[in-house]
Design a protein around this motif. Structure first.
Motif, short mmCIF file in Angstrom:
data_model
loop_
_atom_site.label_atom_id
_atom_site.label_comp_id
_atom_site.label_asym_id
_atom_site.label_seq_id
_atom_site.Cartn_x
_atom_site.Cartn_y
_atom_site.Cartn_z
N LYS B 48 -15.31 -38.09 -1.78
CA LYS B 48 -14.47 -38.13 -0.57
C LYS B 48 -15.30 -38.17 0.71
CE LYS B 48 -10.59 -35.63 -2.63
NZ LYS B 48 -9.87 -34.35 -2.68
N ASN B 49 -16.40 -37.38 0.72
CA ASN B 49 -17.12 -37.23 1.97
C ASN B 49 -18.22 -38.25 2.17
OD1 ASN B 49 -15.58 -35.00 2.71
ND2 ASN B 49 -16.86 -33.63 1.49
N ASP B 226 -12.26 -40.62 8.26
CA ASP B 226 -11.32 -39.96 7.35
C ASP B 226 -9.91 -40.17 7.91
OD1 ASP B 226 -9.98 -38.21 5.63
OD2 ASP B 226 -11.73 -36.98 5.35
N LYS B 227 -9.15 -39.11 8.12
CA LYS B 227 -7.80 -39.29 8.66
C LYS B 227 -7.73 -38.92 10.14
CE LYS B 227 -6.62 -34.78 6.74
NZ LYS B 227 -5.92 -34.08 5.66
#
Lengths: 840, 753
Positions: B48-49, B226-227
């Protein structure tokens, strides 16, 4: 309330005259009786009213649906007054009549349905209202001087207290018209203003009537305003206690800009009390009750009620509040539900299932309470036994409560049942009426009705709340767990083209038959599915009534009425009672007829009349009569049958006659309407039966009218005549032919073979031909078939340029002549392959 | 989604990096400061990161690539990475061993496509030498693991500085963006961010985050990771000397506006004249022109406070409320059908409009107004606020539309994007979207006492909305706020209380901004219903103060705020610009020319012509008070359509179109609107001819009743020269008809200025 400068130009007046010369309906449809004016009168008086419509030259009688009013005279009119300034406007003969109504001193208050009988027709249903107050006509705008009259405070019309104004809103001249009245009140005097407008049903099409009332005090403060009421829905009502002495201005008008014109209204203005609701809403037969009364003016009071010892069935179990209390008569009084079983009253503190109020007595019972707080749920606990059946019926909106009830029943702890009932609203059958699920949406249907059929002995919990989580002291409810009875209702079947909305009455011509199909509707929760017979009550002497036994195979039951040639022209109210053929079965039943009487738009009717009796009239002799010859043979499945229809002309009538069957058994289809040309007396009406038709004997009739000269929608101008019943047997087919596959070649001859299976004996010789043959293939000769023959060969000729390919669905039509009548029957499904000519 | 910004976004992603010296330096600086685990060492690479940022930076999960709803060339990623779990599944498990080759990671299709080794529609995204390649390869070498539940998640990002002022054009700045994580750590994620700017002509930002000062002006740049999306305010000052003249201020509005102007080295325009003010404020506050009598009285008055007194007088008229009722009628989408089976009945719309009108004329507090709407219950015919739930979504209750439109109407937030993916240009995630939608899941509708009547009510036991990806029930949560306690409560009332709380800046600033935009033709955030991080206010302190005053000082009494606005020097500035503010369209340094709304313009036309227009099927005397808007007047439907009256097909404020175009000009010249009024039963010119013997006063009267000013000497002489020298009344009538026609066709008449 606007100042409008009226320009008295000749052009304008001419335009007005043009507008008002036509009937006041916004529609171009021609009605027998369009409207009656004035539409209300005081009890114990004689009033002259005017009816406008078509074909009124021979008007003879008025049929009232209840007693209290008598028509004592009818006079033809050649002019009608302008709706605003009273100027006489000429009308064509038969377009307007004047009638004297004598209203009995003891005539019940409220609405009277009526129909006008001419020698040729029983009209559409109209509505007339009786009030206890003197009727004061509105001084319309533009009267005499051309100045505005009562459409502004300046020109407010002074009226006495306790009167009924007969007014006219929304004139032709403007999109919105307000009428202003002035009434004197003393300090603390009660004043109630109540409109009847939508309920008058004057406007047939083109818009909706939605009036509003506003009242201002002498100091200009608005003391009351209303545009809809829980009691009367579209028609507003206000009641208030005068805060000061002086003249109050009461303004009424259509609440929004409107396309419709000439909205008539009645406005009751008086110091009479106006209960909004009572608690309880019902009681047991013979009970003496103390009622809490919530008045619309915000005050509260008590009334002692003595309930009757018996009430009639269906909605007649509701009585008017003024008849069971010492409250003075008021217009449109509240209704009160009376039941044969005991009442239980809510005890506060039962808002959760665990502290549900326990009902000690056995069912049936009624539960009476109030939803007083936001989101409140009232819970009751009672016992029921497996196998019992109850109709759970809530009375709230039906009786004017603001509550929108939501009800549920679930098993209490320890009860093994897993059945849960939840109901918010109801359909028409729950109220023992029929109607369109959408167009006939009324407040009564906000009250849930459902069948409770416990599947286990034990305790159950019943809960009730307001769907919208609204609340108040006047959110009153009564839940009845009523014992169930099987029931059946009937109403005019409405789908045939000839049965338009205006043919919702039965007019039988002397010496002729009238045919009517009636739709049968199973009563709510009814499980009876046996045969039904109809009983007609109230027919004039000499009228023959005939109706075949109804079986569950069809939703329609037929009836014919035949009047003797010398019958007296008259009207009657007809009851049609459905009975189980088995006399041991206790079946309730009645007519449940709705009549669209009011404004409609897009097929939507906000208000309509409901009757359990049908208007009936004997009319003068029609210019023709019809009959069908009994066919000598039956109608075989997959076959056609020509019915010979005979027209017997009378007098100098030579015109064409239009015929159509109103009803046929399921699976039997009919041709388009048959028109017997001018001067001819015989025609053949073709019916055919599919393979799905249930065999058996059926009784059929046909209905005829002139082919032209009337309005097919309203029926105005036509005579409708039915034929006496004939019997037609739907039977199995004579034979079946199974066509074999065949291959043929271009330019040669070929043949198609069919194997025959005989199902019914016939005499003589049948012939057969092929249907749906491909291009270039033809049958050389129709082969003959005799009973017993096992196969048949169809000789074929194939052209050289016949299209090649495989062709399915080849069928054969067999013509059988039996008992002197030709019967066509289709059979078979064959395949032909056309090949190219070899060597080509 | 703003297409303009979206295009900008895409163009930046694809733009070739400008390799000028500063940019390289910035990149080097960024790399040096990168605190993430160095790839290639014994360090765990997070899906994810680390991996997903590569997808976003490379554009893999963009809408025109694999992020589209159907994916691209058989492979789909969630748009901008809103669904990491789904992305992981599709990479590894949808077609096992196809996209990932664990045995020979460098031969994974994922890498071969991205480097262009295997044919790839998207072309070469990075090289084998790039860091993106090395991150993914390292992750593959580690076995392409999924993140554990303990893996840190990004909690937010920020620019190192949130505003920057360039002293002159021609310089540049390398922005730095840092992300924070749930474990408290921070990472420099600059090179993994997507960048975009609000005004590329002033300060563009490139892929590497380098901001270039191109010309004087203001702009915002944004970074997305990201978001999260964050913004940074950039100011580029003009070259040369600047002396602030310290113009007088009338109230806090002027102080805040002028502070911004001073900061931007922009001089405000001069104060407008009395006649300009009279016309401007009368149209804005009442939707009408000043009458000749009002003109005469105002111009003759020497009261120093006459402008403020005029504002108060105009606001006391019913017409003031009607102006706002017309606006709210559009925002709340009052739209009906004569057939109730197809839509909401006319009677409901009529009652709804008149209720709104009453709220506006009686100056109901805006928070109370909003609370009543959101809590609307019961009959649409007798409880007008309940029409909030029958007008927005007609035919059936639609929680999707209700939640989206509520956010847009009362907070100016467009959440629509977040229905399917996290908002690409704002902070709203799918979780936010569905948790907010839960407030409307219990709304129910049923028939009432007749077919036209609907009852709106709430099922307090209704299930909340469920997340479309994993079906999670989304507990009620305020937008940008906390979870709500709705147990056994009407969730809408809970929402309404939160929304209208004095401290809720979303509501109060949006209400203030809508009011502001009415008087300036442009919001401080513009459009007024497109509030997002990537569309910040042009003057943030002003926006904040207006919202605070409206909610806290004025208890949502909009008249008080409107009085402040109209009394301010800012509102009363002239439309004539100076050399420093002629380019300004955002900072309110001068009055802008605003074409009148269609209904107001129609009413002003009929007022100037003294023509009584009969609206079809209506007792209304002005288009402004037609309950569904003027365009429902069949007689003049074309006029209202041409002049952009809101069709009410949505709640978008953009439906009210006030741009000028050729069709409008042609209609005024050739159409029937003016011509009919001049020809049919004319009263104005004959009346003027009756009262004046000479031409001059008539011309002056026509100027006053149309433009609220007297003609200049040049104008007067010019017109007089065109008039025929005759005393014949009919000829003179026609000549003045022509003069009036000319005035009405002038842009000065059509615009409020």
């Amino acid at each position: 309330m606007r100042n409008l400068i009226f320009v008295k130009s000749c052009l304008h007046l001419a335009f007005l005259a043009l507008l008002c010369a036509v009937p006041q309906s916004a529609s171009a449809v021609e009605w027998s009786a369009d409207f009656v004016l004035p539409q209300l009168a005081q009890r114990g008086t004689m009033v002259t009213v005017r009816i406008q419509g078509s074909g009124l030259q021979t008007a003879e009688e008025v049929l009232f649906y209840r007693e209290g009013i008598r028509c004592t005279a009818i006079r033809q009119l050649d002019t009608v007054p302008h709706s605003h300034n009273g100027t006489p406007l000429k009308v064509e003969p038969g377009k307007a009549i004047e009638l004297d109504f004598e209203i009995a001193p003891d005539a019940p208050l409220g609405e009277y349905y009526l129909r006008l009988r001419t020698k040729q027709k029983l009209s559409e249903m109209l509505s007339f209202w009786v009030t206890q107050f003197p009727v004061v006509p509105e001084e319309h705008a533009f009267v005499d001087t051309g100045e505005t009259r009562n459409d502004s405070p300046q020109y407010a019309q002074r009226i006495p207290l306790n009167c009924t104004v007969s007014g006219l809103g929304c004139s032709n001249e403007r999109a919105n018209d307000w009428d202003v009245y002035r009434v004197a009140l003393t300090e603390h005097q009660r004043c109630t203003c109540q409109i009847i407008s939508a309920r008058l049903g004057t406007v047939h099409a083109g818009g909706l009537t939605d009036m509003a009332i506003e009242v201002r005090s002498p100091s200009g403060k608005r003391v009351a305003r209303n545009n809809r009421s829980a009691l009367f829905v579209h028609d507003p009502v206000v009641s208030f206690i005068a805060p000061e002495a002086g003249d109050y201005l009461i303004t009424v008008g259509q609440q929004m800009d409107s396309e419709i014109r000439n909205i008539h209204y009645g406005l009751h203005i008086g110091d009479f009390p106006r209960p909004a609701i009572t608690f309880p809403l019902g009681g047991q037969l013979g009970d003496e009750l103390d009622l809490d009364v919530f008045y619309l003016d915000g005050s509260r009071g008590k009334l002692k009620a003595k309930l009757p010892n018996e009430v009639a069935a269906f909605e007649n179990s509701m009585v008017e509040l003024t008849t069971i209390t010492d409250m003075p008569e008021i217009p449109s009084p509240n209704r009160f539900q009376v039941a044969a079983f005991p009442s239980v009253y809510e005890v506060e503190g039962h808002s959760r299932p665990e502290n549900a109020q326990t009902i000690d007595q056995p069912l049936p019972v009624s539960l009476n309470g109030i939803i007083r707080t936001e989101g409140e749920k009232d819970w009751y606990r009672f016992s029921a036994k497996k196998g019992e059946r109850y109709r759970v019926r809530v009375y709230a909106q039906t009786l004017g409560s603001k509550l929108d009830p939501f009800v549920w029943i679930k098993p209490a702890e320890g009860n093994p049942s897993r059945r849960v009932y939840e109901q918010d609203d109801s359909l028409w059958d729950g109220h023992d009426w029929e109607g369109h699920h959408y167009r006939h949406q009324v407040k009564d249907r906000l009250d849930p009705v459902f069948m409770f059929e416990p599947d286990e002995d034990g305790d159950y919990l019943l809960g009730i709340a307001d769907t919208r989580r609204e609340w108040g002291d006047d959110y009153v409810y009564r839940v009845e767990l009523q014992p169930h009875h099987d029931s059946v209702f009937l109403y005019y079947k409405d789908y045939p083209v000839q049965y338009t909305i205006m043919r919702d009455a039965i007019g039988v011509h002397r010496g002729a038959t009238q045919t009517r199909p009636f739709a049968i509707m199973n009563g709510f929760g009814s499980q009876y599915d046996g045969p039904i017979r109809l009983e007609a009550r109230g027919l004039p002497p000499g009228v023959d009534f005939d109706s075949p036994i109804f079986t569950k195979n069809d939703p329609v039951i037929m009836a014919t009425f035949r009047a003797p040639a010398d019958a007296k022209l008259q009207t009657a109210l007809l009851e049609l009672i459905p009975h189980a053929v088995d006399e041991n079965v206790n079946l309730l039943g009645a007519v449940a007829q709705t009549h669209a009487s009011n404004a409609q738009r897009g097929g939507y009717s906000p208000l309509f009349n409901k009757t359990r009796k049908l208007g009936f009239a004997i009319l003068e002799e029609a210019p023709f009569d019809i009959s069908i010859d009994e066919p000598g043979i039956g109608l075989a499945k997959n076959a056609e049958l020509d019915l010979k229809v005979n027209v017997r002309r009378k007098g100098d009538f030579t015109g064409a006659v239009y015929l159509e069957m109103d009803w046929l058994p399921q699976g039997v289809t009919k041709q388009p309407p048959l028109i017997i040309p001018e001067g001819e007396d015989v025609g053949y009406y073709k019916i055919s039966a599919t393979s799905q038709t249930v065999t058996g004997n059926y009784r059929l009739t046909i209905t005829a009218r002139e082919n032209e000269g009337g309005d097919p929608f309203t029926g105005v101008g036509f005579h409708y005549i039915g034929s006496p019943f004939i019997s037609v047997e739907v039977m199995e087919p004579y034979l079946q032919i199974e066509l074999q596959r065949a291959a043929v070649e271009q330019g040669k001859r070929g043949e198609l073979v069919g194997k025959i299976r005989h199902l019914r004996k016939f005499s003589g010789v049948a012939t057969a031909r092929l249907l749906r043959l491909p291009n270039g293939v033809s049958l050389i000769e129709e082969p003959a078939i005799k009973y017993g023959q096992e196969s048949v060969v169809f000789p074929l000729k194939i052209e050289a340029d016949a299209l090649t390919g495989q062709y399915k669905e080849i069928a054969c039509d067999v013509k059988i002549t039996d008992e002197g009548q030709d019967i066509h029957q289709q059979s078979g499904s064959g395949v032909i392959r056309v090949d190219e000519k070899k060597g080509s | 989604m703003s297409s303009t910004i979206f295009e900008t976004f895409r163009s930046y992603r694809r733009q070739t990096v400008v390799h000028h010296v500063l940019a390289i330096a910035a990149i080097l600086l960024t790399c040096l400061s990168f605190v993430a685990p160095a790839v290639g060492e014994e360090t765990h690479v997070s899906f994810k990161n680390d991996v997903m940022p590569v997808f976003m930076k490379s554009g893999c999960n963009a809408g025109d690539c694999h992020g589209s709803s159907r994916g691209q060339d058989g492979f789909r990623l969630s748009l901008f990475g809103y669904d990491p779990e789904g992305d992981y599944y599709r990479l590894l498990e949808e077609y096992p061993s196809r996209r990932i080759n664990r045995a020979e990671p460098e031969k994974s299709l994922l890498l071969e496509k991205a480097t262009g080794y295997v044919s790839h529609t998207g072309g070469e995204l990075f090289t084998a030498e790039s860091e993106s390649y090395r991150i993914i390869l390292e992750w593959l070498n580690q076995g392409a693991p999924h993140d554990s539940e303990e893996a840190p998640l990004a909690t937010g990002i920020r620019f190192q500085i949130d505003k920057h002022k360039f002293e002159r054009p021609g310089s540049s700045l390398a922005a730095k963006v840092t992300a924070t994580y749930t474990d408290g750590s921070e990472r420099d994620i600059t090179r993994w961010c997507l960048f975009m700017g609000s005004n590329d002509s002033v300060a563009p930002i490139n892929d590497a985050g380098v901001i270039e000062a191109k010309k004087a002006g203001g702009a915002h740049v944004f970074a997305r990771f990201d978001k999260f999306t964050v913004g940074m305010e950039v100011t580029v000052l003009p070259e040369g000397d600047f002396d602030w003249p310290d113009p007088p201020t009338d109230n806090y509005i002027d102080e805040l506006v002028f502070a911004k102007l001073q900061d931007m080295r922009i001089l405000p325009s001069e104060l407008c004249s009395d006649d300009q003010f009279l016309r401007r404020v009368t149209i804005d506050l009442t939707g009408a022109l000043p009458t000749p009598d009002e003109y005469a009285a105002f111009m003759a008055s020497d009261d120093a406070d006459k402008r403020t007194k005029l504002i108060d007088e105009l606001m006391s008229r019913d017409a003031f409320g009607e102006v706002w009722a017309a606006r709210w009628g559009e925002w709340l989408r009052i739209f009906t059908d004569t057939n109730p089976e197809r839509g909401t009945a006319m009677l409901a719309g009529w009652n709804y409009y008149h209720w709104i009108r009453e709220q506006m004329t009686e100056n109901t507090r805006l928070d109370e107004f909003a609370r009543q709407l959101l809590s609307g219950n019961g009959s649409n015919l007798t409880s007008p606020p309940s029409n909030y739930y029958t007008m927005i979504s007609q035919g059936k209750v639609d929680p999707v539309r209700l939640s989206e439109d509520t956010a847009q109407i009362f907070m100016g937030i467009r959440t629509q994007c977040a229905q399917c993916h996290n908002h690409p240009f704002d902070r709203w995630t799918m979780d936010d979207y569905y948790a907010f939608q839960s407030f409307f899941m219990g709304v129910r509708r049923k028939h009432g006492s007749e077919a036209r009547e609907y009852f709106t009510f709430v099922d307090v036991d209704a299930e909340p909305a469920s997340h479309p990806i994993d079906g999670r029930p989304m507990a009620h949560k305020f937008l940008g706020g906390e979870h709500a306690d709705v147990e056994d409560k009407d969730a809408r009332k809970v929402l309404a209380n939160w929304l209208t709380a004095p401290g809720n800046t979303l509501f109060r600033e949006n209400m203030a901004n809508r009011i502001w935009a009415h008087f300036f033709g442009k919001g401080i955030i513009d459009p007024v219903d497109d509030v997002r991080i990537s569309n910040p206010p042009s003057n943030e302190p002003l926006m904040a103060e207006l919202g605070r005053r409206l909610a806290q000082d004025y208890a949502y009494d909009q008249k008080k705020l409107i009085r402040d606005i109209c009394s301010s020097r800012t509102y009363q500035l002239s439309a004539t610009t100076n050399s420093s503010n002629e380019q300004d369209e955002r900072l309110f340094s001068h009055s802008s020319l605003r074409r009148m709304r269609a209904d107001v313009f129609f009413d002003c036309l009929t007022q100037a012509l003294e023509y009584k227009h009969n609206f079809r099927r209506s007792s209304a005397d002005r288009a402004l008070v037609m309950f569904e808007g003027g365009w429902r007047d069949n007689f003049n439907e074309y006029f209202f359509r041409t002049f952009g009256q809101a069709k009410r097909e949505s709640v978008c404020a953009c439906e009210d179109q006030t741009e000028a175009n050729l069709s409008q000009t042609l209609h005024l010249i050739n159409g029937k609107t003016i011509d009919q009024a001049l020809q049919r039963n004319p009263k104005l010119i004959p009346s003027l001819l009756d009262h004046h013997d000479t031409d001059g006063p008539i011309i002056e009267a026509l100027f006053i009743r149309t433009l609220a000013r007297k003609p200049s000497e040049t104008e007067l002489q010019g017109i007089l020269n065109t008039l025929p020298e005759t005393s014949e009344r009919r000829t003179r009538h026609q000549a003045f008809n022509n003069v009036l026609w000319g005035l009405l066709n002038s842009s000065e008449f059509m615009f409020n200025h």
